[in-house]
Design a protein around this motif. Structure first.
Motif, PDB file in Angstrom:
ATOM      1  N   SER A  91       0.834  -1.197   0.000  1.00  0.00           N
ATOM      2  CA  SER A  91       0.000   0.000   0.000  1.00  0.00           C
ATOM      3  C   SER A  91       0.870   1.248   0.000  1.00  0.00           C
ATOM      4  O   SER A  91       1.859   1.323   0.742  1.00  0.00           O
ATOM      5  CB  SER A  91      -0.912  -0.003   1.233  1.00  0.00           C
ATOM      6  OG  SER A  91      -1.545   1.253   1.367  1.00  0.00           O
ATOM      7  N   THR A 188      -3.535  -5.865   1.378  1.00  0.00           N
ATOM      8  CA  THR A 188      -2.968  -5.068   2.459  1.00  0.00           C
ATOM      9  C   THR A 188      -2.875  -5.848   3.766  1.00  0.00           C
ATOM     10  O   THR A 188      -2.001  -5.577   4.591  1.00  0.00           O
ATOM     11  CB  THR A 188      -3.865  -3.830   2.698  1.00  0.00           C
ATOM     12  OG1 THR A 188      -4.097  -3.179   1.455  1.00  0.00           O
ATOM     13  CG2 THR A 188      -3.200  -2.863   3.646  1.00  0.00           C
ATOM     14  N   LEU A 229      -5.103  -4.746  -3.315  1.00  0.00           N
ATOM     15  CA  LEU A 229      -4.141  -3.889  -4.014  1.00  0.00           C
ATOM     16  C   LEU A 229      -4.113  -4.136  -5.518  1.00  0.00           C
ATOM     17  O   LEU A 229      -3.587  -3.321  -6.273  1.00  0.00           O
ATOM     18  CB  LEU A 229      -2.745  -4.097  -3.421  1.00  0.00           C
ATOM     19  CG  LEU A 229      -2.600  -3.681  -1.947  1.00  0.00           C
ATOM     20  CD1 LEU A 229      -1.243  -4.099  -1.397  1.00  0.00           C
ATOM     21  CD2 LEU A 229      -2.809  -2.182  -1.783  1.00  0.00           C
TER      22      LEU A 229
END
Length: 363
Positions: A91, A188, A229
């Motif tokens: 992230s 994440t 992500l």
């Protein structure tokens, strides 16, 4: 290897082919183009951007293909993700500055002290469970050695500051580093292995008394999903072509011999036994796929009620929890799961200021 390389090389070819098709469609379509006067007003680029955003055929497909080509050729994604090596994604929130003055760290620590004192006045013990950044744990896949040091220092400083203020905290990093893949490759969050390792660290810290309730783990059906992500790179469908495969996890519940069905939910009908520990935190705790509340039950041998919320950060759920907590029902201990990367979130404390502004407007 040759097949993978060949597949990756098809992405840019497909992209340029699609670009030609898309622009031809726009020229032939009944759409209003940019106003020539926009050149003089400095609005031409904005009008051109709007034209493509609103009229580009197969826009979602195009975004996915462009993102896939960008990742395959340059190892890059859109704002929100930083690719590492071997198709690991991180992230971009872990790449913000952690300068204490810039991020107003003392404001956050002051609020934590207020929470600590409020719970203490009710007879509850606050135990913070800070979660180090993914880049700090999955170091071998990290794209930046400098940022590893930044996030590692931020975690260490956080523990030091909490200790200085007399707030109990569990050092979770050693347990996560020792765990078998504690974080997902393209998501994440932590894996069930990471959550279980941290729950074990909480129990081993001795900061929360363990109970004597025997819980049994019952696995549920495995869940496959695209890491959160991946959406910052390409579409869920195209991700596997460039190595961003689906993640899989097996959620579980912790069931006691006394009939607790687990799930980490809130017991609306009370409990005749000892008061359970309360868990407050982010999606790391709230998402039942990660099974953190269940892992705490297994490790602490006592019930845990989950008050965590997804998509709210760590402060808003704690604020809501305290607002609704009846001092007469205060638990013996409150676990506050707190990912360190949130310390640099410029909106971290908005949950408090937004409520103050709402109160002022209603006064």
């Amino acid at each position: 290897m040759m097949i993978t390389t060949a597949i990756r090389l098809t992405a840019p070819l497909a992209f340029f082919g699609y670009a030609a098709f898309a622009n031809l469609s726009l020229l032939q379509g009944d759409v209003e183009g940019p106003d020539a006067g926009g050149f003089l007003k400095g609005e031409f680029s904005q009008e051109l951007d709007t034209l493509y955003r609103t009229n580009l055929p197969h826009r979602e497909v195009a975004v996915g293909w462009v993102g896939m080509a960008r990742y395959a050729l340059l190892n890059e994604g859109r704002d929100g993700v930083v690719p590492g090596s071997d198709d690991w994604l991180f992230s971009s929130e872990e790449f913000r500055s952690h300068d204490p003055d810039t991020i107003k760290l003392n404001d956050t620590l002051d609020y934590m002290s207020q929470v600590h004192m409020a719970l203490q006045a009710m007879g509850s013990e606050l135990v913070i469970v800070p979660l180090p950044a993914k880049i700090d744990v999955a170091r071998s896949y990290a794209p930046s050695a400098d940022q590893i040091n930044v996030m590692s220092a931020a975690y260490d400083q956080f523990l030091t500051d909490l200790d200085t203020r007399g707030i109990k905290a569990v050092d979770t990093r050693p347990a996560l580093v020792a765990a078998d893949q504690p974080f997902f490759q393209t998501d994440t969050h932590w894996t069930d292995s990471g959550a279980l390792a941290v729950a074990g660290a909480v129990a081993a810290s001795g900061l929360i008394a363990t109970g004597n309730t025997e819980f049994t783990r019952t696995d549920q059906a495995p869940v496959s999903f695209a890491g959160d992500l991946v959406a910052f790179v390409t579409s869920e469908t195209l991700g596997p072509i460039v190595g961003l495969h689906s993640e899989t996890i097996t959620p579980y519940v912790a069931e006691s011999a006394t009939g607790d069905t687990g799930g980490g939910g809130i017991d609306l009908f009370g409990n005749s036994g000892p008061k359970p520990v309360d868990l407050v935190g982010t999606s790391y705790s709230a998402n039942t796929n990660w099974s953190f509340a269940e892992a705490l039950k297994l490790s602490l041998a006592q019930d845990v009620l989950n008050h965590a919320e997804e998509g709210q950060g760590p402060v808003a759920p704690m604020h809501a929890y305290l607002e609704n907590l009846d001092p007469a029902d205060a638990p013996p201990a409150v676990i506050w799961e707190f990912p360190v990367r949130y310390l640099s979130d410029p909106k971290l404390m908005d949950a408090l200021t937004d409520e103050e502004e709402a109160s002022d407007e209603n006064a």
